[in-house]
Design a protein around this motif. Sequence first.
Motif, PDB file in Angstrom:
ATOM      1  N   ARG A 297       0.701  -1.048  -0.037  1.00  0.00           N
ATOM      2  CA  ARG A 297       0.125   0.038  -0.109  1.00  0.00           C
ATOM      3  C   ARG A 297       0.780   1.049  -0.065  1.00  0.00           C
ATOM      4  N   GLN A 298       1.889   1.380   0.730  1.00  0.00           N
ATOM      5  CA  GLN A 298       2.906   2.406   0.774  1.00  0.00           C
ATOM      6  C   GLN A 298       3.383   2.779  -0.609  1.00  0.00           C
ATOM      7  N   ILE A 299       3.641   1.675  -1.231  1.00  0.00           N
ATOM      8  CA  ILE A 299       4.311   1.974  -2.901  1.00  0.00           C
ATOM      9  C   ILE A 299       3.098   2.301  -3.635  1.00  0.00           C
ATOM     10  N   ALA A 300       1.947   1.776  -3.440  1.00  0.00           N
ATOM     11  CA  ALA A 300       0.757   2.113  -4.403  1.00  0.00           C
ATOM     12  C   ALA A 300       0.560   3.552  -4.029  1.00  0.00           C
ATOM     13  N   LYS A 301       0.490   4.225  -2.760  1.00  0.00           N
ATOM     14  CA  LYS A 301       0.103   5.332  -2.346  1.00  0.00           C
ATOM     15  C   LYS A 301       1.065   6.373  -3.025  1.00  0.00           C
TER      16      LYS A 301
END
Length: 413
Positions: A297-301
Motif C-alpha cells: 500500500r505504501q508503494i501504491a500510495k
Amino acid sequence: MTDWHKIIGGVTAPRGYRAAGITAGLKPSGLPDLALIVSDVEAIAAGVFTTSQVKAACVDYCRQQLRTKHSARAILCNAGQANAATGTQGWVDALESTMAVAQALNIPSESMLLASTGVIGQRIPMDKLKAGIPKLVAALSETGSDAAAGAIITTDLVTKSIALETALGDRPVRIGGIAKGSGMIHPNMATMLAFVTCDAAISPTLWQQMLSRAADKSFNSITVDGDTSTNDSLIALANGQSRTPAITEMGAEAEKLEAMLTAVCQHLAKAIARDGEGATCLIEVQVTGAHDELSARQIAKTIAGSSLVKSAIFGRDPNWGRIAAAAGRAGVPFEQESLQIKLGDFLMLDHGQPLTFDRAAASAYLKQAAMGAYLEEDTVLISVSVGNGHGSGKAWGCDLSYDYVKINAEYTT
C-alpha cells in the motif's frame, strides 16, 4: 463474487435512520449547507479522524466524545466554514451547535457528533445555523440521504453515496454511506468527510477496529493533491435495528460485515478520488509481490500521489519512468531487477528491463479514460510488481490538471 448487493437509500437505507439537508445560509452561494443524520435509537459509534496537528473544533469534540462514550444518536455537519484555527470561540461554537440540535431532537447533547467543512480560519455563522435547525429537524426523512449528501459538499462536482445489503443468519443487514471530498485529499485521513450507517448490532471495540481497518484500505489509500485536511472525519454508527444477534468477536459473520463495510468505504473513497478538483480520470494503482500488505500500500500510495505521474496521466503521456521513480522512493526495499510495470494491458517494464510497446495505443488508452469521467469507466490502471512476496495493496488518485490550480487559486475569492 461478493456476499452483498447494491441497494438505494444511502445512509437511510439501514433500518432506523433518518436524514436531512437544507440551505441555512452558511454558504455565500446559497446552496445547501447543513446536514443531519439521526438514528431512532442510541447507536454504537466509531470514528477515524485527521492526523493533522491543526484540527477543527469538531474533530477535537468527536474525539473527546468517543473516548468517553462509544455511542451517539445524531451527526450534524455544516458546509462553508471549517471552524478550524478559530481559537476558543470555535470550540464554544461547536458546543453550542450540539446543544441546539440536541434540544430540538430532545436527546442529550452527549449523543451528538459533529463535522464541518469549508474555509479554514472561518467561524460558523451561529445565528444562521441556529435559525436553520428547526427547519433541518422538520425535514428529517427516511428518504433524506440524498439531501444530506448534497448539503455536505463544497467544491465537489457530484454527491457521493452508496448502500449495500447482505444477510446475517436469515435476516438482511444494511450499510449505507455518504461522503464529500474533492481537494485537500491525501492518505492518513485526508478535506474529506464520510458518514456511515449500519443496522447490525456489534460491540463498540469491534466496530472501531473494523472501521479503522476499512479506513486503511479505502480513505487512507487515496490522494488528490498531497494535502491533509484539518477536518477529515469518518464516523460510523451501528444501531442494531436489523434485529440480528450481536456480534462481539471476530468470526464468519463479523468478517462478512467488515468486508461489506470496507466495500462501502472503498466506493466512497474512489468517488472522492474520481472527483478530484480539476480531475479528468481516476487512477488505480495495484501493487503485488511486496513483503506485506502495508509495504504494498505504501508503494501504491506513493505512485498515486506523485505529481509527475499525475501530470503525465493528464498529458496522456505513457511515461512509465515516472512510475518506476515513484515506486523507488516509497521507502520500501525491493530489487530493481524484480520490478514490473503495466499501464492497462501495456507491459512496459519486466524484470527491470524496458520493453517495446505501442506508445500511441497506450496514449489512446489514457485519452479513453478521460472520456469516461463520472461514468465509473474512467479508470487508468497501473499495475506494479516488486517481487515474489505475498503482500498486495491498492491506492487511488486522479490526474493533475490546469483546473486544479485555477480552482484552488480562486477558492476564497
